[in-house]
Motif scaffolding. Sequence first.
Motif, PDB file in Angstrom:
ATOM      1  N   PRO A  64       0.833  -1.216   0.000  1.00 39.49           N
ATOM      2  CA  PRO A  64       0.000   0.000   0.000  1.00 39.49           C
ATOM      3  C   PRO A  64       0.859   1.253   0.000  1.00 39.49           C
ATOM      4  N   ASP A  65       0.439   2.256  -0.759  1.00 46.02           N
ATOM      5  CA  ASP A  65       1.145   3.530  -0.748  1.00 46.02           C
ATOM      6  C   ASP A  65       0.684   4.362   0.450  1.00 46.02           C
ATOM      7  N   ARG A  66       1.156   5.598   0.531  1.00 51.27           N
ATOM      8  CA  ARG A  66       0.865   6.422   1.702  1.00 51.27           C
ATOM      9  C   ARG A  66      -0.641   6.661   1.845  1.00 51.27           C
ATOM     10  N   THR A  67      -1.301   6.973   0.735  1.00 51.38           N
ATOM     11  CA  THR A  67      -2.748   7.210   0.786  1.00 51.38           C
ATOM     12  C   THR A  67      -3.498   5.955   1.214  1.00 51.38           C
ATOM     13  N   GLN A  68      -3.107   4.813   0.688  1.00 53.50           N
ATOM     14  CA  GLN A  68      -3.774   3.564   1.041  1.00 53.50           C
ATOM     15  C   GLN A  68      -3.532   3.177   2.489  1.00 53.50           C
TER      16      GLN A  68
ATOM     17  N   MET B 291      -8.332  -3.732  -0.611  1.00 51.38           N
ATOM     18  CA  MET B 291      -7.170  -4.118   0.198  1.00 51.38           C
ATOM     19  C   MET B 291      -7.507  -5.263   1.149  1.00 51.38           C
ATOM     20  N   HIS B 292      -8.741  -5.283   1.652  1.00 52.61           N
ATOM     21  CA  HIS B 292      -9.180  -6.422   2.462  1.00 52.61           C
ATOM     22  C   HIS B 292      -9.153  -7.697   1.629  1.00 52.61           C
ATOM     23  N   LEU B 293      -9.624  -7.629   0.387  1.00 51.00           N
ATOM     24  CA  LEU B 293      -9.648  -8.808  -0.466  1.00 51.00           C
ATOM     25  C   LEU B 293      -8.240  -9.250  -0.864  1.00 51.00           C
ATOM     26  N   ILE B 294      -7.346  -8.286  -1.043  1.00 48.94           N
ATOM     27  CA  ILE B 294      -5.941  -8.643  -1.308  1.00 48.94           C
ATOM     28  C   ILE B 294      -5.382  -9.442  -0.137  1.00 48.94           C
ATOM     29  N   ALA B 295      -5.614  -8.951   1.089  1.00 48.45           N
ATOM     30  CA  ALA B 295      -5.123  -9.653   2.277  1.00 48.45           C
ATOM     31  C   ALA B 295      -5.792 -11.019   2.423  1.00 48.45           C
TER      32      ALA B 295
END
Length: 259
Positions: free
Chosen positions: A82-86, A192-196
């Motif tokens: 994840p970048d800073r915004t994420q 991002m939840h689905l990535i994890a």
Amino acid sequence: MTYTSPRRPQLFYTTAPMPCPYVSGRMERKVVTDIGGPDAERLHNRLSRAGFRRSHTIAYAPVCPACSACVPIRVPVATFAPDRTQRRILRRNAAIEGFEVPAHATTEQFTLFQRYQFARHADGDMAAMNFYDYRAMIEDTPIDTLMVEFRTQEDQLVCVSLIDRLDDGLSAVYSFFDPTMESRSLGAYAIMHLIAHTRRLGLPYLYLGYWIRDSAKMAYKARFRPAEILFRGAWTPLNHQNLPEEGAGMARFPVAFPE
């Protein structure tokens, strides 16, 4: 066009031209095929790797004669950073928890779905869907499909993701969220939840559908890096150096199905 499986020939059909919902002034055409039947899981896996998406019991891909803006995109979850915004989005939504549930439509989901459609896509076809249409979208599937419900600590439903399970990952079919919580970026949080979740399952990819660089609705998908796009029949890293020009054949009906 046909693809012959060990059990039966697979027939593909091309739809009539329709106004494109993503790029103003353009027309879209799709190639579609029925994936119902005993070979559904295997066929869906192969078609997904070839850039197709699922709706109900149909798999489809764009075949627009004068446009190649729709680019299949996926995230290799093991290397996502994840970048800073994420990272700020993750912190902002730390108290919101995702729960995996069966692909069954509920009135609570549908109420949230309607609020999302009326606020974000009031002029689209989905805004006119009734509960039975919504239930068909969720439950009319020949493959392993699930949902993730995102809830606050007070058990308020604020976001829902519909997901297909593949042999090499998960495919994010559709997500919707509480439009009054736009500042929380719940759509990005859900990805991002689905990535994890994909990583926890030991699967390599999260498929995000089509990235469209010139569409405000679809351009966000390239923010989840590193990413891969299907370019001229092969999955290749997406970066500024190899970014193809629009019209260079970014997404085309594949000649062969990737194994």
